[in-house]
Design an enzyme around this catalytic site. Structure first.
Site, PDB file in Angstrom:
ATOM      1  N   HIS A  43      -4.210  -8.065   0.905  1.00  0.00           N
ATOM      2  CA  HIS A  43      -3.584  -6.751   0.959  1.00  0.00           C
ATOM      3  C   HIS A  43      -2.716  -6.548   2.196  1.00  0.00           C
ATOM      4  O   HIS A  43      -1.735  -5.807   2.149  1.00  0.00           O
ATOM      5  CB  HIS A  43      -4.684  -5.685   0.912  1.00  0.00           C
ATOM      6  CG  HIS A  43      -4.185  -4.299   0.742  1.00  0.00           C
ATOM      7  ND1 HIS A  43      -3.485  -3.887  -0.374  1.00  0.00           N
ATOM      8  CD2 HIS A  43      -4.285  -3.202   1.538  1.00  0.00           C
ATOM      9  CE1 HIS A  43      -3.184  -2.605  -0.261  1.00  0.00           C
ATOM     10  NE2 HIS A  43      -3.650  -2.169   0.895  1.00  0.00           N
ATOM     11  N   TYR A  61      -5.084  12.616  -1.143  1.00  0.00           N
ATOM     12  CA  TYR A  61      -5.185  13.900  -1.847  1.00  0.00           C
ATOM     13  C   TYR A  61      -3.796  14.398  -2.248  1.00  0.00           C
ATOM     14  O   TYR A  61      -3.556  14.765  -3.407  1.00  0.00           O
ATOM     15  CB  TYR A  61      -5.869  14.925  -0.948  1.00  0.00           C
ATOM     16  CG  TYR A  61      -6.117  16.267  -1.601  1.00  0.00           C
ATOM     17  CD1 TYR A  61      -7.351  16.564  -2.174  1.00  0.00           C
ATOM     18  CD2 TYR A  61      -5.128  17.247  -1.626  1.00  0.00           C
ATOM     19  CE1 TYR A  61      -7.586  17.794  -2.766  1.00  0.00           C
ATOM     20  CE2 TYR A  61      -5.339  18.476  -2.214  1.00  0.00           C
ATOM     21  CZ  TYR A  61      -6.572  18.751  -2.786  1.00  0.00           C
ATOM     22  OH  TYR A  61      -6.794  19.965  -3.372  1.00  0.00           O
ATOM     23  N   ASP A 119       0.847  -1.184   0.000  1.00  0.00           N
ATOM     24  CA  ASP A 119       0.000   0.000   0.000  1.00  0.00           C
ATOM     25  C   ASP A 119       0.894   1.250   0.000  1.00  0.00           C
ATOM     26  O   ASP A 119       1.830   1.339  -0.770  1.00  0.00           O
ATOM     27  CB  ASP A 119      -0.966  -0.052   1.204  1.00  0.00           C
ATOM     28  CG  ASP A 119      -2.138   0.896   1.071  1.00  0.00           C
ATOM     29  OD1 ASP A 119      -3.139   0.506   0.443  1.00  0.00           O
ATOM     30  OD2 ASP A 119      -2.055   2.028   1.561  1.00  0.00           O
TER      31      ASP A 119
END
Length: 406
Positions: free
Chosen positions: A372, A313, A179
Protein backbone atom coordinates in the site's frame (compact mmCIF):
# COMPACT_ATOMS: atom_id res chain seq x y z
CA UNK A 1 -1.81 35.92 -2.85
CA UNK A 2 -0.36 34.46 0.34
CA UNK A 3 3.40 34.35 0.64
CA UNK A 4 5.44 31.16 0.55
CA UNK A 5 7.52 30.93 3.71
CA UNK A 6 10.33 28.51 4.61
CA UNK A 7 9.40 26.19 7.44
CA UNK A 8 11.34 24.14 9.96
CA UNK A 9 9.84 21.21 11.79
CA UNK A 10 10.22 22.04 15.47
CA UNK A 11 8.46 20.14 18.25
CA UNK A 12 8.82 21.72 21.67
CA UNK A 13 10.69 19.97 24.43
CA UNK A 14 7.58 20.19 26.61
CA UNK A 15 5.58 18.27 24.00
CA UNK A 16 8.24 15.58 23.88
CA UNK A 17 8.31 15.30 27.66
CA UNK A 18 4.52 15.07 27.77
CA UNK A 19 4.71 12.18 25.30
CA UNK A 20 7.29 10.40 27.49
CA UNK A 21 5.09 10.78 30.57
CA UNK A 22 2.13 9.26 28.75
CA UNK A 23 4.28 6.39 27.52
CA UNK A 24 5.57 5.83 31.06
CA UNK A 25 2.00 5.56 32.36
CA UNK A 26 0.75 3.25 29.61
CA UNK A 27 -1.41 0.24 30.43
CA UNK A 28 -1.58 -2.70 28.06
CA UNK A 29 -4.30 -5.26 27.37
CA UNK A 30 -3.70 -8.96 27.76
CA UNK A 31 -3.36 -11.18 24.72
CA UNK A 32 -4.36 -14.73 23.87
CA UNK A 33 -1.61 -17.31 23.66
CA UNK A 34 -0.32 -17.66 20.10
CA UNK A 35 -2.58 -14.82 18.92
CA UNK A 36 0.08 -13.49 16.59
CA UNK A 37 -1.35 -10.73 14.39
CA UNK A 38 -4.72 -12.37 13.76
CA UNK A 39 -6.46 -10.32 16.47
CA UNK A 40 -4.64 -7.07 15.72
CA UNK A 41 -1.32 -5.50 16.63
CA UNK A 42 1.00 -7.91 18.48
CA UNK A 43 1.34 -7.18 22.20
CA UNK A 44 5.06 -8.00 22.20
CA UNK A 45 5.72 -5.65 19.30
CA UNK A 46 3.69 -2.79 20.75
CA UNK A 47 5.38 -3.15 24.15
CA UNK A 48 8.83 -3.20 22.53
CA UNK A 49 8.06 -0.13 20.43
CA UNK A 50 6.57 1.70 23.40
CA UNK A 51 9.71 1.12 25.45
CA UNK A 52 11.92 2.20 22.57
CA UNK A 53 9.78 5.30 21.94
CA UNK A 54 10.07 6.27 25.62
CA UNK A 55 13.70 5.43 26.33
CA UNK A 56 15.73 5.45 23.12
CA UNK A 57 13.95 7.01 20.17
CA UNK A 58 15.39 10.45 19.44
CA UNK A 59 12.74 12.65 17.83
CA UNK A 60 15.12 15.61 17.61
CA UNK A 61 17.53 13.50 15.57
CA UNK A 62 14.73 12.56 13.18
CA UNK A 63 13.56 16.17 13.14
CA UNK A 64 17.04 17.29 12.07
CA UNK A 65 16.98 14.80 9.19
CA UNK A 66 13.56 16.06 8.12
CA UNK A 67 14.83 19.63 8.17
CA UNK A 68 17.48 18.76 5.60
CA UNK A 69 14.55 18.76 3.15
CA UNK A 70 13.01 21.91 1.66
CA UNK A 71 9.95 22.62 3.85
CA UNK A 72 7.56 25.50 3.30
CA UNK A 73 4.22 26.82 4.49
CA UNK A 74 1.59 29.00 2.89
CA UNK A 75 -2.01 29.99 3.49
CA UNK A 76 -4.76 28.49 1.35
CA UNK A 77 -8.37 29.64 1.55
CA UNK A 78 -10.86 26.97 0.54
CA UNK A 79 -14.24 28.25 -0.65
CA UNK A 80 -16.73 28.20 2.23
CA UNK A 81 -14.07 27.34 4.80
CA UNK A 82 -11.48 29.12 6.85
CA UNK A 83 -7.96 29.89 5.67
CA UNK A 84 -5.60 26.98 6.35
CA UNK A 85 -1.85 26.94 6.92
CA UNK A 86 -0.54 24.29 4.54
CA UNK A 87 2.84 22.65 5.01
CA UNK A 88 4.62 21.13 2.02
CA UNK A 89 7.92 19.96 0.62
CA UNK A 90 8.96 21.66 -2.60
CA UNK A 91 12.09 20.64 -4.46
CA UNK A 92 12.69 22.37 -7.77
CA UNK A 93 14.78 20.71 -10.43
CA UNK A 94 17.70 22.39 -12.16
CA UNK A 95 16.90 20.64 -15.43
CA UNK A 96 16.03 22.80 -18.44
CA UNK A 97 12.61 21.32 -19.04
CA UNK A 98 10.89 19.93 -15.99
CA UNK A 99 7.44 18.57 -15.15
CA UNK A 100 5.65 19.86 -12.04
CA UNK A 101 4.53 16.84 -10.00
CA UNK A 102 2.22 16.88 -7.01
CA UNK A 103 2.71 13.91 -4.67
CA UNK A 104 -0.36 13.36 -2.48
CA UNK A 105 -0.19 11.05 0.54
CA UNK A 106 -3.02 9.11 2.13
CA UNK A 107 -3.88 7.56 5.50
CA UNK A 108 -2.05 6.52 7.61
CA UNK A 109 0.73 8.16 5.66
CA UNK A 110 2.17 11.66 5.39
CA UNK A 111 4.53 13.80 3.34
CA UNK A 112 7.22 11.44 4.68
CA UNK A 113 6.27 8.92 1.98
CA UNK A 114 7.66 11.23 -0.70
CA UNK A 115 11.07 11.65 0.85
CA UNK A 116 12.73 8.63 -0.79
CA UNK A 117 11.80 9.75 -4.30
CA UNK A 118 12.04 13.52 -3.90
CA UNK A 119 15.65 14.12 -4.91
CA UNK A 120 15.88 11.40 -7.60
CA UNK A 121 12.81 12.86 -9.32
CA UNK A 122 14.24 16.37 -9.21
CA UNK A 123 17.66 15.26 -10.41
CA UNK A 124 16.21 13.32 -13.33
CA UNK A 125 18.16 10.94 -15.53
CA UNK A 126 19.96 11.25 -18.84
CA UNK A 127 17.48 11.41 -21.71
CA UNK A 128 14.62 11.15 -19.23
CA UNK A 129 12.26 13.49 -17.43
CA UNK A 130 12.97 15.53 -14.34
CA UNK A 131 10.35 16.91 -11.99
CA UNK A 132 9.63 19.84 -9.72
CA UNK A 133 8.19 17.91 -6.77
CA UNK A 134 5.55 19.25 -4.37
CA UNK A 135 4.52 17.02 -1.45
CA UNK A 136 2.03 18.64 0.95
CA UNK A 137 0.73 17.59 4.31
CA UNK A 138 -2.97 17.36 3.53
CA UNK A 139 -5.27 19.50 5.69
CA UNK A 140 -5.77 17.81 9.09
CA UNK A 141 -2.50 15.89 8.61
CA UNK A 142 1.13 16.39 9.56
CA UNK A 143 2.16 20.01 9.92
CA UNK A 144 -0.81 21.51 8.07
CA UNK A 145 -3.66 22.99 10.04
CA UNK A 146 -7.15 21.51 10.01
CA UNK A 147 -10.65 22.80 9.49
CA UNK A 148 -13.15 23.30 12.30
CA UNK A 149 -16.16 23.10 9.99
CA UNK A 150 -18.16 20.14 8.74
CA UNK A 151 -18.18 19.10 5.11
CA UNK A 152 -14.47 19.32 4.24
CA UNK A 153 -14.61 16.47 1.74
CA UNK A 154 -12.66 15.36 -1.32
CA UNK A 155 -13.49 18.47 -3.41
CA UNK A 156 -12.01 20.61 -0.63
CA UNK A 157 -8.85 18.49 -0.41
CA UNK A 158 -8.63 18.76 -4.20
CA UNK A 159 -9.12 22.52 -4.09
CA UNK A 160 -6.40 22.87 -1.46
CA UNK A 161 -3.91 20.95 -3.55
CA UNK A 162 -4.84 22.73 -6.76
CA UNK A 163 -4.55 26.19 -5.20
CA UNK A 164 -1.19 25.22 -3.74
CA UNK A 165 0.12 24.33 -7.20
CA UNK A 166 -1.21 27.59 -8.63
CA UNK A 167 0.41 29.53 -5.78
CA UNK A 168 3.73 27.94 -6.73
CA UNK A 169 3.30 29.03 -10.34
CA UNK A 170 2.31 25.65 -11.78
CA UNK A 171 -0.72 26.21 -13.98
CA UNK A 172 -0.37 22.72 -15.45
CA UNK A 173 0.96 19.76 -13.54
CA UNK A 174 0.73 16.01 -12.98
CA UNK A 175 -0.06 14.02 -9.85
CA UNK A 176 1.03 10.83 -8.12
CA UNK A 177 -0.70 9.16 -5.22
CA UNK A 178 -2.16 6.16 -3.46
CA UNK A 179 -4.94 5.84 -0.91
CA UNK A 180 -6.51 9.32 -0.38
CA UNK A 181 -3.77 10.65 -2.63
CA UNK A 182 -5.22 8.57 -5.43
CA UNK A 183 -8.77 9.69 -4.65
CA UNK A 184 -7.80 13.34 -4.34
CA UNK A 185 -5.97 13.11 -7.68
CA UNK A 186 -9.07 11.67 -9.29
CA UNK A 187 -11.35 14.41 -7.96
CA UNK A 188 -8.82 17.00 -9.11
CA UNK A 189 -9.09 15.44 -12.55
CA UNK A 190 -12.85 15.93 -12.46
CA UNK A 191 -12.71 19.51 -11.20
CA UNK A 192 -9.57 20.85 -12.89
CA UNK A 193 -8.94 18.83 -16.08
CA UNK A 194 -7.30 21.75 -17.88
CA UNK A 195 -4.67 21.89 -15.12
CA UNK A 196 -4.23 18.25 -14.08
CA UNK A 197 -2.76 16.80 -17.24
CA UNK A 198 -2.01 13.27 -16.03
CA UNK A 199 -2.17 11.15 -12.88
CA UNK A 200 -0.15 8.11 -11.86
CA UNK A 201 -1.83 6.08 -9.12
CA UNK A 202 -0.80 3.03 -7.13
CA UNK A 203 -4.16 2.12 -5.67
CA UNK A 204 -6.20 0.71 -8.54
CA UNK A 205 -9.88 0.13 -7.81
CA UNK A 206 -11.79 -0.26 -11.04
CA UNK A 207 -14.84 -2.44 -11.61
CA UNK A 208 -15.67 -5.20 -14.11
CA UNK A 209 -16.30 -3.69 -17.56
CA UNK A 210 -19.81 -3.93 -18.98
CA UNK A 211 -20.90 -4.58 -22.55
CA UNK A 212 -22.62 -1.21 -22.80
CA UNK A 213 -19.94 0.97 -21.23
CA UNK A 214 -16.71 -0.80 -22.31
CA UNK A 215 -17.48 -3.36 -25.05
CA UNK A 216 -13.84 -4.05 -25.98
CA UNK A 217 -12.74 -4.39 -22.37
CA UNK A 218 -15.84 -6.48 -21.70
CA UNK A 219 -14.88 -8.96 -24.42
CA UNK A 220 -11.31 -9.18 -23.13
CA UNK A 221 -12.68 -9.67 -19.64
CA UNK A 222 -15.05 -12.39 -20.84
CA UNK A 223 -12.72 -14.25 -23.20
CA UNK A 224 -9.38 -14.31 -21.41
CA UNK A 225 -8.67 -16.07 -18.14
CA UNK A 226 -7.10 -14.28 -15.21
CA UNK A 227 -3.36 -14.52 -14.76
CA UNK A 228 -1.71 -15.58 -11.50
CA UNK A 229 -1.39 -11.99 -10.25
CA UNK A 230 -5.08 -11.36 -10.81
CA UNK A 231 -6.13 -14.65 -9.26
CA UNK A 232 -4.04 -13.91 -6.19
CA UNK A 233 -5.48 -10.41 -6.21
CA UNK A 234 -9.01 -11.66 -5.64
CA UNK A 235 -7.81 -13.46 -2.50
CA UNK A 236 -5.95 -10.36 -1.28
CA UNK A 237 -9.00 -8.17 -1.88
CA UNK A 238 -11.27 -10.68 -0.12
CA UNK A 239 -8.92 -10.76 2.87
CA UNK A 240 -8.96 -7.00 3.18
CA UNK A 241 -12.72 -6.72 2.78
CA UNK A 242 -13.46 -9.39 5.42
CA UNK A 243 -10.52 -9.17 7.82
CA UNK A 244 -8.87 -5.79 7.33
CA UNK A 245 -11.49 -3.09 6.73
CA UNK A 246 -12.96 -2.62 10.21
CA UNK A 247 -11.00 0.60 10.72
CA UNK A 248 -12.69 2.09 7.64
CA UNK A 249 -16.18 1.47 9.00
CA UNK A 250 -15.32 3.12 12.32
CA UNK A 251 -13.58 6.11 10.75
CA UNK A 252 -16.37 6.57 8.21
CA UNK A 253 -19.14 6.59 10.80
CA UNK A 254 -17.92 7.63 14.28
CA UNK A 255 -14.42 9.13 13.94
CA UNK A 256 -14.86 11.36 16.98
CA UNK A 257 -15.36 8.41 19.33
CA UNK A 258 -12.18 6.74 18.12
CA UNK A 259 -10.42 10.09 18.26
CA UNK A 260 -10.54 10.24 22.06
CA UNK A 261 -8.37 7.13 22.31
CA UNK A 262 -5.89 8.25 19.65
CA UNK A 263 -5.55 11.79 21.04
CA UNK A 264 -5.10 10.65 24.64
CA UNK A 265 -2.96 7.56 24.23
CA UNK A 266 0.22 7.47 22.15
CA UNK A 267 0.23 3.69 22.61
CA UNK A 268 -3.29 3.53 21.19
CA UNK A 269 -2.17 5.62 18.21
CA UNK A 270 0.92 3.47 17.76
CA UNK A 271 -1.09 0.23 17.74
CA UNK A 272 -3.75 1.66 15.40
CA UNK A 273 -1.23 2.85 12.82
CA UNK A 274 1.38 0.12 13.21
CA UNK A 275 -1.21 -2.58 12.51
CA UNK A 276 -1.64 -1.04 9.05
CA UNK A 277 2.08 -0.64 8.46
CA UNK A 278 2.44 -4.34 9.23
CA UNK A 279 -0.60 -5.69 7.38
CA UNK A 280 -0.56 -3.45 4.33
CA UNK A 281 3.06 -3.87 3.27
CA UNK A 282 4.80 -6.67 1.43
CA UNK A 283 7.27 -8.09 3.94
CA UNK A 284 8.81 -4.64 4.30
CA UNK A 285 11.52 -4.62 7.00
CA UNK A 286 10.43 -1.70 9.13
CA UNK A 287 13.03 -0.35 11.51
CA UNK A 288 11.86 0.91 14.88
CA UNK A 289 13.02 4.42 13.97
CA UNK A 290 10.99 4.36 10.76
CA UNK A 291 7.84 3.24 12.57
CA UNK A 292 8.18 5.77 15.36
CA UNK A 293 9.04 8.67 13.06
CA UNK A 294 5.94 7.79 11.03
CA UNK A 295 3.73 7.65 14.14
CA UNK A 296 5.35 10.68 15.80
CA UNK A 297 4.36 12.85 12.85
CA UNK A 298 0.77 11.91 13.69
CA UNK A 299 1.24 12.43 17.43
CA UNK A 300 2.87 15.85 16.98
CA UNK A 301 0.60 16.90 14.11
CA UNK A 302 -0.69 20.46 14.09
CA UNK A 303 -4.37 19.49 14.03
CA UNK A 304 -3.89 16.66 16.52
CA UNK A 305 -3.83 12.85 16.21
CA UNK A 306 -7.59 12.52 15.58
CA UNK A 307 -8.31 15.15 12.90
CA UNK A 308 -6.95 12.95 10.11
CA UNK A 309 -9.76 10.42 10.62
CA UNK A 310 -12.52 12.76 9.48
CA UNK A 311 -11.80 12.46 5.77
CA UNK A 312 -13.36 8.98 5.93
CA UNK A 313 -16.61 10.42 7.24
CA UNK A 314 -16.69 13.43 4.93
CA UNK A 315 -15.86 11.48 1.75
CA UNK A 316 -18.48 8.80 2.36
CA UNK A 317 -21.35 8.95 -0.18
CA UNK A 318 -23.68 9.07 2.84
CA UNK A 319 -22.18 12.35 4.04
CA UNK A 320 -21.20 14.32 0.93
CA UNK A 321 -22.27 15.16 -2.59
CA UNK A 322 -22.36 11.70 -4.25
CA UNK A 323 -20.94 13.25 -7.41
CA UNK A 324 -17.63 13.73 -5.57
CA UNK A 325 -17.60 10.87 -3.09
CA UNK A 326 -14.83 8.30 -2.85
CA UNK A 327 -16.96 5.89 -4.90
CA UNK A 328 -16.75 8.21 -7.91
CA UNK A 329 -12.96 7.95 -7.92
CA UNK A 330 -13.29 4.30 -8.97
CA UNK A 331 -15.27 5.18 -12.10
CA UNK A 332 -14.29 6.54 -15.51
CA UNK A 333 -12.84 10.03 -15.40
CA UNK A 334 -12.11 11.46 -18.86
CA UNK A 335 -9.57 14.02 -20.11
CA UNK A 336 -6.79 13.24 -17.62
CA UNK A 337 -4.21 10.73 -18.84
CA UNK A 338 -3.91 7.87 -16.39
CA UNK A 339 -1.06 5.63 -15.29
CA UNK A 340 -1.74 2.52 -13.23
CA UNK A 341 0.76 0.72 -11.00
CA UNK A 342 -0.28 -2.72 -9.76
CA UNK A 343 1.35 -3.93 -6.55
CA UNK A 344 0.66 -7.44 -5.16
CA UNK A 345 -0.03 -6.39 -1.54
CA UNK A 346 -2.27 -3.43 -2.25
CA UNK A 347 -5.54 -3.45 -0.32
CA UNK A 348 -7.44 -4.30 -3.47
CA UNK A 349 -5.76 -6.01 -6.39
CA UNK A 350 -7.89 -5.96 -9.53
CA UNK A 351 -7.50 -7.32 -13.06
CA UNK A 352 -6.08 -4.97 -15.69
CA UNK A 353 -9.39 -4.87 -17.52
CA UNK A 354 -11.02 -3.49 -14.37
CA UNK A 355 -8.39 -0.79 -13.91
CA UNK A 356 -8.79 0.35 -17.49
CA UNK A 357 -12.39 1.32 -16.80
CA UNK A 358 -11.09 4.20 -14.65
CA UNK A 359 -10.01 6.51 -17.46
CA UNK A 360 -7.78 6.95 -20.53
CA UNK A 361 -4.95 4.67 -19.45
CA UNK A 362 -1.69 5.52 -21.19
CA UNK A 363 0.70 3.60 -18.95
CA UNK A 364 0.46 0.45 -16.86
CA UNK A 365 2.91 -1.57 -14.81
CA UNK A 366 2.86 -4.78 -12.79
CA UNK A 367 5.33 -5.08 -9.92
CA UNK A 368 6.47 -8.29 -8.30
CA UNK A 369 6.72 -6.80 -4.80
CA UNK A 370 5.20 -3.95 -2.86
CA UNK A 371 2.09 -2.99 -0.99
CA UNK A 372 0.00 0.00 0.00
CA UNK A 373 2.86 2.43 0.72
CA UNK A 374 4.54 1.98 -2.63
CA UNK A 375 6.73 5.09 -2.66
CA UNK A 376 8.18 4.05 0.73
CA UNK A 377 8.37 0.28 0.18
CA UNK A 378 9.43 0.28 -3.47
CA UNK A 379 10.68 3.78 -4.32
CA UNK A 380 12.59 2.58 -7.38
CA UNK A 381 9.40 1.12 -8.84
CA UNK A 382 7.63 4.47 -8.54
CA UNK A 383 10.66 6.28 -9.98
CA UNK A 384 10.81 3.86 -12.93
CA UNK A 385 7.09 4.25 -13.56
CA UNK A 386 7.13 8.04 -13.57
CA UNK A 387 10.20 8.20 -15.77
CA UNK A 388 8.67 5.75 -18.24
CA UNK A 389 5.19 7.30 -18.25
CA UNK A 390 6.48 10.83 -18.83
CA UNK A 391 9.57 9.95 -20.86
CA UNK A 392 9.92 10.26 -24.63
CA UNK A 393 8.35 6.87 -25.27
CA UNK A 394 5.72 7.16 -22.56
CA UNK A 395 2.02 7.62 -23.02
CA UNK A 396 2.05 10.92 -21.10
CA UNK A 397 5.05 12.43 -22.87
CA UNK A 398 4.39 16.12 -23.45
CA UNK A 399 1.23 16.06 -21.32
CA UNK A 400 2.25 19.33 -19.66
CA UNK A 401 2.58 21.95 -22.41
CA UNK A 402 6.18 22.95 -22.97
CA UNK A 403 7.34 20.42 -20.34
CA UNK A 404 8.27 17.38 -22.36
CA UNK A 405 10.79 16.09 -19.86
CA UNK A 406 13.66 16.14 -22.34
Amino acid sequence: MASIEPYNVSVSESAIQRLHKKLEAADFPDELDEAGWDYGASLADVKRLTTYWKDQFNWKEQEAKLNELPHFKTQITVDGFETLNIHFLHLKSNADRTIPLLFIHGWPGSFLEATKILRPLAEGIKDGPAFHVVAPSLPNYGFSSGTKNRGFALPQYAETCHKLMLALGYDQYVTQGGDWGCMTSRIMGLLYPSHVKASHINMVRGHPPTLTSNPILYLKHALFSYNSRETYGFDRTKWFTIEGAGYRTQQSTKPQTLGYALADSPVGLLAWVYEKLHDWTDKYSWTDDEILTWVSIYWFSTAGPAANLRIYYEASPLHCDPAYSRDVTEKYIPKVKLGLAHFPKELSVVPKTWGRTMGPVVYESEHLAGGHFAAWEQPQAILDDLRAMFGRKGGAYGAVEGKDGS
